[in-house]
Write an enzyme that holds these catalytic residues in place. Structure first.
Site, PDB file in Angstrom:
ATOM      1  N   LYS A  73       0.848  -1.198   0.000  1.00  0.00           N
ATOM      2  CA  LYS A  73       0.000   0.000   0.000  1.00  0.00           C
ATOM      3  C   LYS A  73       0.880   1.243   0.000  1.00  0.00           C
ATOM      4  CE  LYS A  73      -3.817   1.938   2.809  1.00  0.00           C
ATOM      5  NZ  LYS A  73      -4.669   1.689   3.985  1.00  0.00           N
ATOM      6  N   SER A 148      -9.548   1.848   3.272  1.00  0.00           N
ATOM      7  CA  SER A 148      -8.678   2.551   2.359  1.00  0.00           C
ATOM      8  C   SER A 148      -7.694   1.666   1.576  1.00  0.00           C
ATOM      9  CB  SER A 148      -7.893   3.600   3.141  1.00  0.00           C
ATOM     10  OG  SER A 148      -7.052   2.996   4.093  1.00  0.00           O
ATOM     11  N   SER A 172      -9.432  -0.621   7.445  1.00  0.00           N
ATOM     12  CA  SER A 172      -8.953  -0.450   6.066  1.00  0.00           C
ATOM     13  C   SER A 172      -8.297  -1.653   5.411  1.00  0.00           C
ATOM     14  CB  SER A 172      -7.979   0.716   6.000  1.00  0.00           C
ATOM     15  OG  SER A 172      -8.711   1.900   5.921  1.00  0.00           O
TER      16      SER A 172
END
Ligand code: GLN
Length: 479
Positions: A73, A148, A172
């Protein structure tokens, strides 16, 4: 009416179905370029990667994860890759160092192939607060991959990588994993070093793992779990005293009343797991968590307060974009932030400042802290009675992108199931249970502090009955 999930009664799951030997699969220039072409085509539709680099064929690596391609990420530092956090402000920023978790993966032979899309600084639930790209769901391109860590979840679900790192401050890793039909672990707070993770809300932030199978999740988590002198809040969960998670017959399971979720498919997923566990002799009991009602409010008060402080470092002086001209230092900071940051991030900084304002502090932040202590206590008490809690991950399946989706307020309220684990510091794992009206659904397992491996073990058992689904348009190329 939701269809029942794909139930696998009488269906024999072979362990390690999706285990490919990446070391040999990606060992020639031809296979590597085929891999790159597959990722290019899929990523063109999904926008899961912000940056992708094919691994070098001559560098298969050595160690327990030898040759394994891993995505990271884009709020976790990988040396010489960009570290944008999904923000215009950091669009050109390159990391000069590796996060501890990334260094550990490389050391174990894994190959970092790219950086995945996210809500700006991890603030959001649909990867659409990113000022760089909004990831789409591999099961339905009109829907969100979640957030996210939507890029990480979509990259794994669409077979572009078998595993990815994400971060989880309030859900997330788990919510996007569930929206995309893959596995997502939010570890015990501190179980994985936060060194190199760009801080959103430090007392809640964790680095987690998204994977296509629980076996893979386990092998990657085993490598990154441990204490680190660069993160003083890190702990070695292997040295914690945790009750062993017993086999199914001796297992006591708390099941959160499924009807607290809006979507019948979400309720069905919880019942499917409950029914299966009962059929195997586990002792299940329905539990009520009164604190659930407050979880989202408590979370957003604490998370925004911490975010306001953490994001103060983005001032246009030390990192990232800044205007070509400013009259004075104050204007430099103001212009950098007003042009570099998106609306959701600005909103949260304002909220965080508001809840900490003198005169309001006790009414909001102080109260949230007291409720957080209560939530931790309730969870601790719960795990003296049950080994594991089964609950929804999110009240709906993947929702549509754009104005047909949930409102900003609904999205925040919907974080109630996931934020509890962050507020209490306990581990939680999202796993798929099947396909409901064309979209994947699943449940969340939550356990006591340090019980991460116990949750993974249970996920492995459940994977034998609820096999990980594959999106029809993105078959697993490597299995
Ligand atoms: N949806 C939550 C938020 O917007 C969770 C984010 C996260 O875990 N990073 O804050």
């Amino acid at each position: 009416m939701a269809e029942p999930g794909i139930r696998a009664s009488g269906y024999e799951i072979k362990e390690h179905v999706v285990q490919a030997d990446w070391k040999t699969v990606l060992n020639t220039a031809d296979t590597v370029s085929e891999y790159g072409a597959t990722v290019d085509a899929r990523n063109g539709e999904l926008e899961a990667f912000l940056e992708f680099r094919s691994p070098a064929p001559e560098d298969p690596g050595e160690g327990p994860l030898a040759g394994l391609p891993v995505a990271v990420k884009d709020n976790i530092a990988v040396r010489d890759f960009r570290l944008t956090c999904g923000s215009k402000l950091l669009e050109q920023f390159e990391s000069p160092y590796d996060a501890t978790a990334v260094a550990q993966l490389k050391e174990a032979g894994a190959r970092i192939v790219g950086k995945t899309s996210l809500d700006e600084f991890g603030m959001g639930s649909a990867t659409d607060t990113s000022t760089l790209s909004a990831t789409r769901n591999p099961w339905d391109l009109s829907r969100t991959a979640g957030g996210s860590s939507g890029g990480s979840a979509a990259a794994v679900a669409s077979g572009m990588v078998p595993v990815a790192l994400g971060s989880d401050t309030g859900g997330s890793v788990r919510q996007p994993a569930s929206f995309c039909g893959v596995y997502g672990l939010k570890p015990t707070y501190g179980a994985v070093s936060r060194f190199g993770l760009v801080a959103y809300a430090s007392s809640l932030d964790t680095i987690g793992v998204v994977a296509d199978t629980p076996q893979r999740l386990e092998s990657v988590f085993s490598v990154i779990a441990g204490s680190d002198e660069k993160d003083q809040t890190s702990v070695d969960i292997r040295s914690m005293q945790v009750r062993e998670t017993p086999g199914l017959k001796a297992l006591t399971v708390g099941v959160l009343a499924p009807d607290t979720a809006d979507d019948p498919a979400v309720q069905q997923a919880v019942r499917d797991v409950e029914t299966y566990l009962q059929s195997q002799g586990a002792n299940t009991e329905r539990v009520n968590l009164p604190v659930l009602e407050y979880a989202a409010a408590v979370y957003y008060t604490i998370a925004t307060a911490e975010a306001g402080a953490n994001l103060a470092r983005f001032d246009g002086v030390r990192y990232g974009e800044r205007p070509l001209y400013a009259e004075n230092p104050d204007e430099l900071v103001r212009l950098s932030r007003s042009t570099g940051l998106g609306d959701e991030v600005k909103l949260r900084i304002l909220l965080g400042t508001y809840v900490l304002r003198s005169g309001f502090h006790d009414q909001y932040y102080g109260r949230a802290q007291r409720l957080r202590a209560r939530i931790s206590r309730d969870m601790q008490d719960l795990f003296t009675r049950v080994d594991v809690l089964v609950s929804p991950v999110f009240p709906t399946l993947a929702f549509p992108l754009g104005s047909d989706g949930l409102t900003p307020y609904q999205r925040k309220q919907a974080d109630r199931y996931t934020t509890v684990a962050n507020l209490a510091g306990v581990p939680a794992l999202a796993l798929p249970t099947g396909v409901y009206d064309g979209l994947p659904g699943g449940v969340q397992l939550t356990g006591p502090k340090g019980g991460d491996f116990g949750l993974i073990r249970l996920a492995k058992v459940l994977a034998g009955v609820f096999p990980p689904p594959t999106p029809p348009n993105y078959p697993r190329v490597w299995s």
